[in-house]
Scaffold this motif. Sequence first.
Motif, mmCIF file in Angstrom:
data_model
loop_
_atom_site.group_PDB
_atom_site.id
_atom_site.type_symbol
_atom_site.label_atom_id
_atom_site.label_comp_id
_atom_site.label_asym_id
_atom_site.label_seq_id
_atom_site.Cartn_x
_atom_site.Cartn_y
_atom_site.Cartn_z
ATOM 1 N N LEU A 1 0.828 -1.212 0.000
ATOM 2 C CA LEU A 1 0.000 0.000 0.000
ATOM 3 C C LEU A 1 0.860 1.258 0.000
ATOM 4 C CD1 LEU A 1 -2.684 -1.133 2.602
ATOM 5 C CD2 LEU A 1 -2.937 -1.043 0.114
ATOM 6 N N ALA A 2 1.965 1.216 0.736
ATOM 7 C CA ALA A 2 2.855 2.370 0.776
ATOM 8 C C ALA A 2 3.476 2.647 -0.588
ATOM 9 C CB ALA A 2 3.947 2.133 1.819
ATOM 10 N N ASP A 3 3.815 1.583 -1.316
ATOM 11 C CA ASP A 3 4.373 1.765 -2.662
ATOM 12 C C ASP A 3 3.385 2.491 -3.569
ATOM 13 O OD1 ASP A 3 6.659 0.469 -1.865
ATOM 14 O OD2 ASP A 3 6.036 -1.491 -2.652
ATOM 15 N N ALA A 4 2.109 2.122 -3.430
ATOM 16 C CA ALA A 4 1.092 2.782 -4.247
ATOM 17 C C ALA A 4 0.934 4.250 -3.874
ATOM 18 C CB ALA A 4 -0.237 2.048 -4.088
ATOM 19 N N LEU A 5 0.982 4.553 -2.573
ATOM 20 C CA LEU A 5 0.841 5.941 -2.131
ATOM 21 C C LEU A 5 2.003 6.803 -2.595
ATOM 22 C CD1 LEU A 5 -0.513 5.496 1.517
ATOM 23 C CD2 LEU A 5 -1.779 6.238 -0.503
ATOM 24 N N LEU A 6 3.151 6.218 -2.696
ATOM 25 C CA LEU A 6 4.318 6.972 -3.142
ATOM 26 C C LEU A 6 4.252 7.294 -4.635
ATOM 27 C CD1 LEU A 6 7.176 5.120 -1.223
ATOM 28 C CD2 LEU A 6 6.450 7.494 -0.886
ATOM 29 N N GLY B 1 3.483 6.059 7.333
ATOM 30 C CA GLY B 1 3.807 7.435 7.693
ATOM 31 C C GLY B 1 4.754 8.082 6.699
ATOM 32 N N MET B 2 5.774 7.347 6.296
ATOM 33 C CA MET B 2 6.718 7.884 5.314
ATOM 34 C C MET B 2 6.063 8.094 3.952
ATOM 35 S SD MET B 2 10.270 5.837 6.229
ATOM 36 C CE MET B 2 9.523 4.214 6.151
ATOM 37 N N ALA B 3 5.154 7.170 3.584
ATOM 38 C CA ALA B 3 4.469 7.312 2.302
ATOM 39 C C ALA B 3 3.510 8.500 2.312
ATOM 40 C CB ALA B 3 3.717 6.026 1.975
ATOM 41 N N ILE B 4 2.821 8.708 3.442
ATOM 42 C CA ILE B 4 1.891 9.828 3.547
ATOM 43 C C ILE B 4 2.629 11.159 3.450
ATOM 44 C CG2 ILE B 4 0.309 10.999 5.139
ATOM 45 C CD1 ILE B 4 -0.486 8.208 6.149
ATOM 46 N N ALA B 5 3.811 11.208 4.013
ATOM 47 C CA ALA B 5 4.592 12.447 3.954
ATOM 48 C C ALA B 5 4.940 12.830 2.525
ATOM 49 C CB ALA B 5 5.861 12.298 4.787
ATOM 50 N N GLU B 6 5.127 11.837 1.647
ATOM 51 C CA GLU B 6 5.530 12.099 0.267
ATOM 52 C C GLU B 6 4.364 12.156 -0.702
ATOM 53 O OE1 GLU B 6 8.573 12.842 -0.581
ATOM 54 O OE2 GLU B 6 9.356 12.525 1.438
ATOM 55 N N ASN B 7 3.194 11.683 -0.275
ATOM 56 C CA ASN B 7 2.058 11.633 -1.174
ATOM 57 C C ASN B 7 1.589 13.029 -1.566
ATOM 58 O OD1 ASN B 7 -1.181 11.586 -1.412
ATOM 59 N ND2 ASN B 7 -0.334 9.692 -2.209
ATOM 60 N N THR B 8 1.191 13.165 -2.833
ATOM 61 C CA THR B 8 0.774 14.481 -3.340
ATOM 62 C C THR B 8 -0.640 14.468 -3.919
ATOM 63 O OG1 THR B 8 1.779 13.999 -5.491
ATOM 64 C CG2 THR B 8 3.137 15.159 -3.865
ATOM 65 N N GLY B 9 -1.422 13.437 -3.595
ATOM 66 C CA GLY B 9 -2.749 13.353 -4.165
ATOM 67 C C GLY B 9 -3.869 13.210 -3.143
ATOM 68 N N LEU B 10 -3.628 12.472 -2.065
ATOM 69 C CA LEU B 10 -4.688 12.183 -1.096
ATOM 70 C C LEU B 10 -5.247 13.453 -0.454
ATOM 71 C CD1 LEU B 10 -3.715 9.015 0.975
ATOM 72 C CD2 LEU B 10 -5.625 9.294 -0.601
ATOM 73 N N LYS B 11 -6.579 13.514 -0.392
ATOM 74 C CA LYS B 11 -7.258 14.595 0.308
ATOM 75 C C LYS B 11 -8.006 14.097 1.536
ATOM 76 C CE LYS B 11 -7.893 17.421 -3.849
ATOM 77 N NZ LYS B 11 -8.904 18.079 -4.736
ATOM 78 N N GLU B 12 -8.321 12.799 1.542
ATOM 79 C CA GLU B 12 -9.041 12.229 2.678
ATOM 80 C C GLU B 12 -8.527 10.816 2.938
ATOM 81 O OE1 GLU B 12 -13.648 11.472 4.235
ATOM 82 O OE2 GLU B 12 -13.237 12.617 2.403
ATOM 83 N N LEU B 13 -8.199 10.535 4.197
ATOM 84 C CA LEU B 13 -7.658 9.232 4.588
ATOM 85 C C LEU B 13 -8.364 8.748 5.841
ATOM 86 C CD1 LEU B 13 -5.564 6.928 4.315
ATOM 87 C CD2 LEU B 13 -3.991 8.346 5.677
ATOM 88 N N ASN B 14 -8.826 7.492 5.801
ATOM 89 C CA ASN B 14 -9.491 6.866 6.945
ATOM 90 C C ASN B 14 -8.702 5.627 7.341
ATOM 91 O OD1 ASN B 14 -11.151 5.698 8.845
ATOM 92 N ND2 ASN B 14 -13.019 5.869 7.640
ATOM 93 N N ILE B 15 -8.067 5.677 8.512
ATOM 94 C CA ILE B 15 -7.332 4.518 9.032
ATOM 95 C C ILE B 15 -7.843 4.179 10.435
ATOM 96 C CG2 ILE B 15 -5.237 4.771 7.642
ATOM 97 C CD1 ILE B 15 -3.994 6.351 9.901
#
Length: 442
Positions: free
Chosen positions: A228-233, A257-271
Motif C-alpha cells: 500500500l505504501a508503494d502505491a501511495l508513493l 507514515g513515510m508514504a503519507i509524507a511524500e504523497n501528493t494526491g490524497l485529500k481524505e484518509l481513513n485509518i
Amino acid sequence: MLLPLRSELGPGAVGVRSPSRPRAALSRGSVRSASCGATVPRSACEPSVHQERDACNRTNTPDDLEGSESEEKADEDSESEEGWDTDLEIEETKEPFDATGKTRYIAACQLYGVVPVSYFLRHMKDSELDMMHHGLGPQGAKALALSLMTNTSIVKLNLSDNWLKGEGAAAVAEMLKENCYISAVDLSDNRLGVKGAKALSAMLLENTTVITLKLSGNEFNDHAATYLADALLANNKLEFLDLSHNMLGDTSGEILGMAIAENTGLKELNISWNFFGSQGAAALARGFGANIFLRVLDVSYNGFGNSGAAAVGEALKVNNVLEELNISNNRISLEGALRFAVGLKANQTLKSLNMARNPMQSEGCFGILKSIQANPSAVVEILDFSIPVNKDFADLCDTMKMLFPNLQIRHGRNATLHKKDQSKVESQPWFSGEGDLYNHLA
C-alpha cells in the motif's frame, strides 16, 4: 486418220488436242490411294470414324483457340489476384461493439462455471453499480471483471461484502488497468489479504482514473502495508482512501507514515479501527505534519494514548492544510489532552475536531477549549467531546460564544449544545434534544 501437228499448221491455225489415254484405274483423282494396291479394300485405305473423330479433337478451330486462350488468361488473373492485395478488398462482416460487456459476461460465466447475475444484466448500463452482498466469490468476480473491461457506462462500482478474496481482487485489479471510466471503487469486507493488497497496489501504479478507493475490513496487516505504501508513493490521482477495520499495527504506521509524507494526491484518509499504538501514532503524525494536501483524517478507534496525542498535537503546529480530524476513542487521558491542546494554539486551518469518548474528563475538554480561545487565528467550527462536563466548562462555553459565533460544541448529558442560535440548531434533523449524544460525528 492422222491429224497434222500444231507445228505443221500455218500461222493462226487452231490446234487440235490429241485424245487422252484412258485413265488408269488407280490414277490420281481416284478415291483409292496410289499407295494402295488394287487388291487393298477401300475400308482399309479410308480413315475410320473413330480416327476422324480423334483428328477433329486434335485439330483446333479459330474459335477453339480463342476459348483456350481466354481460359489460360483467366487462370493467370486468378493466380495474380491470390498473390497480390488490391485496394478493393471485400470488407468482412463485424459484430457491433458491445459497450456494456453483456456478451462477454455471458461467455465468461460459462467459462468460469458461474450463474450470471441478473441484477448486473439489468443495471450494466447505469452509471453506478451497487452489487454488495451478492455472494460473487472469486469466480464470479473474474466473470464480472472480464465484462467490465469494455463497459463504458459504469463510473462507480460497489462490490463490498462479496467474499472476493485475493484471487477475485486480482481479477478486479486487472480490469481497472484496462477500464478508464470507473472512478470510484468499493471493495470493503472481501477478505482480500496480502494478495489482494499486492494486486490493487500494482493497479494503482498504472491506473489514473480511480480517485476513490474503499478497502475497509480486508485483513490487511503489516506485510500488506508495504504494498500500500508503494502505491501511495507513486500514485498522485487517488484522493480518497479507506483502510479502516484492518489489522495495521505500529510497523504499518512507520511504513505508511513515510508514504503519507511524500504523497501528493490524497485529500481524505481513513485509518480508523486498526491497531496503531503510540509508536505507530508518532510515525503517522510525522507523515501528517509533512503532508501538504490532506484535508480530512480519521484515526479514531486506535490506541494512540497520551504520547500519540502529543505527537498529533506537534503535527498540528506545522500543518497548514488539515481541516477535519477525528481522534475519538484513542485512550487519551487528561495528560494527553493537555499535550494535544498545545498544537491548537498555533493551528490556523482545523475546522472540525472530534475527540469523543476519550477518558480526558471535563478538565481535558476545558484545556482544549482554552487553547482555542488563546489562538486568535483559530477557525474551529465544530468541537465534539461527547463526555460529561462540569459547570466550569459550561461557563467557558458561554464565553466562547461571544468570540466564535459559529462554534458548535458537543458534549455529554450534563450540558447541552452551546451555540449562539440555539433554536436554529434544534431544527436540524440530527439534533435530538438536551443531553443526547450526536453519534453521526462519532
